[in-house]
Design a protein around this motif. Structure first.
Motif, PDB file in Angstrom:
ATOM      1  N   UNK A 238       0.715  -1.229   0.199  1.00 48.97           N
ATOM      2  CA  UNK A 238      -0.031   0.076  -0.201  1.00 48.97           C
ATOM      3  C   UNK A 238       0.924   1.274   0.178  1.00 48.97           C
ATOM      4  N   UNK A 239       0.382   2.588   0.135  1.00 48.88           N
ATOM      5  CA  UNK A 239       1.117   3.753  -0.066  1.00 48.88           C
ATOM      6  C   UNK A 239       0.308   4.656   1.005  1.00 48.88           C
ATOM      7  N   UNK A 281      -4.568   0.766  -3.193  1.00 52.13           N
ATOM      8  CA  UNK A 281      -4.182   1.762  -3.906  1.00 52.13           C
ATOM      9  C   UNK A 281      -5.139   3.257  -3.303  1.00 52.13           C
ATOM     10  N   UNK A 282      -5.519   2.583  -1.840  1.00 54.33           N
ATOM     11  CA  UNK A 282      -6.078   3.989  -1.310  1.00 54.33           C
ATOM     12  C   UNK A 282      -5.311   5.082  -1.285  1.00 54.33           C
ATOM     13  N   UNK A 315       4.919  -0.657   2.967  1.00 55.08           N
ATOM     14  CA  UNK A 315       4.382   0.714   2.462  1.00 55.08           C
ATOM     15  C   UNK A 315       5.408   1.287   1.444  1.00 55.08           C
ATOM     16  N   UNK A 316       5.083   1.257   0.154  1.00 53.67           N
ATOM     17  CA  UNK A 316       6.073   1.757  -0.707  1.00 53.67           C
ATOM     18  C   UNK A 316       6.008   3.268  -1.047  1.00 53.67           C
ATOM     19  N   UNK A 317       7.096   3.856  -0.794  1.00 54.07           N
ATOM     20  CA  UNK A 317       7.407   5.361  -0.985  1.00 54.07           C
ATOM     21  C   UNK A 317       8.376   5.625  -2.152  1.00 54.07           C
ATOM     22  N   UNK A 318       8.446   7.097  -2.294  1.00 54.91           N
ATOM     23  CA  UNK A 318       9.342   7.444  -3.243  1.00 54.91           C
ATOM     24  C   UNK A 318      10.025   8.792  -2.371  1.00 54.91           C
ATOM     25  N   UNK A 319      11.355   8.606  -1.944  1.00 56.64           N
ATOM     26  CA  UNK A 319      12.193   9.567  -1.266  1.00 56.64           C
ATOM     27  C   UNK A 319      12.221  11.198  -1.806  1.00 56.64           C
ATOM     28  N   UNK A 320      12.618  12.090  -1.040  1.00 57.63           N
ATOM     29  CA  UNK A 320      12.794  13.264  -1.631  1.00 57.63           C
ATOM     30  C   UNK A 320      14.198  13.803  -1.274  1.00 57.63           C
TER      31      UNK A 320
END
Length: 434
Positions: A238-239, A281-282, A315-320
């Motif tokens: 999820x995200x 995909x909530x 929990x899949x993220x994208x960093x900054x």
């Protein structure tokens, strides 16, 4: 002549007095006395009223008619005044967390000011004695300096766009598909706490960790193998931050965001490795990103309650990161975004353990992320960044096998991020498969 005139006047008054008395009227002398008494009484009453009105004006001038009535009631029933001592309490999700963060803000601020003063003092002493001890600016392995883009632990529940590692240089790797280990990492070296931290972790300055939590025997001693079959859902992806995109993402197209990247991971885990995977995909960060973890919590609880067979939660993220940083490696000839495993310790340097963010599965979380990192270093060296440790919880407390994974950053392309799913799926397979 004067005496004569005075006598005539007295006689006139006497005659009038007698005529009035004969007609039954109040004698003139009494009328005069009565008039004087009445005038004195009226004047006294007017003076008294002015004082009363003035005193009332002083106390009620600023009161509304409602407050005036309440004031009068309070004078009769004093218990009414109790309502004035009550204060409003803004009941909201994570309100205790917000209060805790504010307190930490103050402590961090005071500590920073104190540290600056100590640094200035030590710098002065160092100038006077160049051969003296090292300044406090030099950090140990567990206190590596974070880049200027990092967010500190004094913010409300933090977003995953925390600026974490310093700028990293690309790493070229040529690993044949389905090959064995590229390197073998000595388990004996891993037993050295300093070696372990310096080579596998980055510890945020807002938290602390010691050898009781990062003990290689414990980290490797916990089995992360799945216990159930793939007849039921085994892995949930999820995200918390579903709106995170990449350098060439198309606004509004989820296929080019972190959601699309996770969909590719889901297909790999299902089709290539045979796992039963649910991709949720909530969206929880559309209106209020700061409270996304709080919004995602109830949805996670419901999904897990409906699917008790789920053993792994990702929990899949994208960093900054800084715009000049490109988190990329080369795996099997492909430009591949680097990934990072992220753990919350539910403990801050300022306040110690956070009781309202308890995580009964913390040691399991740490074991899983370490086994993932170790496997990555042996099979795909350079593919993963250092495991990042921070102070809070990040919804990793719902399952023992919980992972928060940062896939590249905003400077990576969608293709680089999707390429990263191939080695990531293989690492998950190596760690989780019985």
């Amino acid at each position: 002549m004067q005496w004569f005139s005075g006598g005539i006047c007295i006689l006139f008054v006497f005659v009038c007095y007698q005529n009035m008395e004969a007609e039954g009227k109040v004698p003139a002398v009494k009328q005069i006395g009565t008039y004087i008494k009445e005038e004195m009484s009226v004047n006294a009453w007017k003076n008294c009223m002015m004082v009363m009105l003035t005193e009332e004006d002083l106390t009620t001038e600023s009161l509304s008619w409602k407050n005036y009535i309440l004031k009068k009631l309070d004078s009769v029933y004093p218990i009414c005044g109790f309502s004035e001592t009550l204060t409003e309490y803004d009941t909201q999700i994570e309100s205790n967390l917000s209060n805790g963060l504010l307190a930490e803000n103050e402590q961090e601020s005071k500590k920073t000011q104190s540290d600056k003063k100590e640094e200035e003092k030590e710098n002065e002493e160092t100038q006077e004695n160049p051969e003296g001890e090292q300044s406090s600016e030099e950090k140990t392995g567990t206190e590596k300096e974070q880049s200027s883009e990092e967010k500190t632990g004094t913010e409300k529940e933090q977003s995953s766009e925390e600026k974490t590692n310093p700028e990293e240089t690309p790493t070229n790797i040529d690993v044949p598909a389905d090959s064995g280990k590229v390197v073998e990492i000595s388990r004996e070296k891993l037993k050295d706490f300093d070696y372990l931290v310096q080579n596998f972790y980055q510890v945020d300055r807002t938290t602390t960790v010691d050898s009781s939590q990062l003990n290689v025997d414990t980290l490797l001693g916990k089995s992360m193998k799945l216990e159930g079959s793939n007849e039921n859902v085994q892995i949930l992806i999820y995200h918390t931050h579903s709106q995170e995109g990449y350098a060439d993402s198309t606004p509004g197209d989820s296929n080019t965001s972190v959601v699309g990247v996770a969909e590719y991971l889901t297909s790999l885990l299902r089709e290539k490795y045979g796992f039963n995977v649910m991709h949720h995909t909530g969206e929880y960060d559309v209106k209020d990103r700061d409270n996304a973890y709080s919004y995602a919590g109830p949805a996670l609880e419901q999904i897990l309650a409906e699917n008790p067979s789920i053993e792994v939660v990702i929990d899949l993220h994208r960093d900054g990161v800084a715009e000049t940083t490109h988190l990329v490696s080369e795996v099997n000839g492909k430009q591949t975004a680097q990934i990072m495993f992220f753990n919350g310790l539910s403990r801050t340097t300022a306040n110690g353990d956070i009781p309202y963010l308890q995580n009964p599965y913390l040691s399991d979380n740490l074991a899983l992320s370490f086994q993932m990192k170790l496997t990555a270093e042996e099979y795909y060296p350079g593919f993963t960044r250092s495991n990042y440790l921070k102070g809070y919880r990040y919804n990793l407390h719902y399952r023992p096998k919980s992972l928060l994974i940062e896939v590249g950053a905003q400077t990576n392309t969608v293709e680089e991020a999707k390429n990263a799913m191939e080695p990531l799926a293989d690492i998950l397979h190596k760690v989780l498969s019985p």
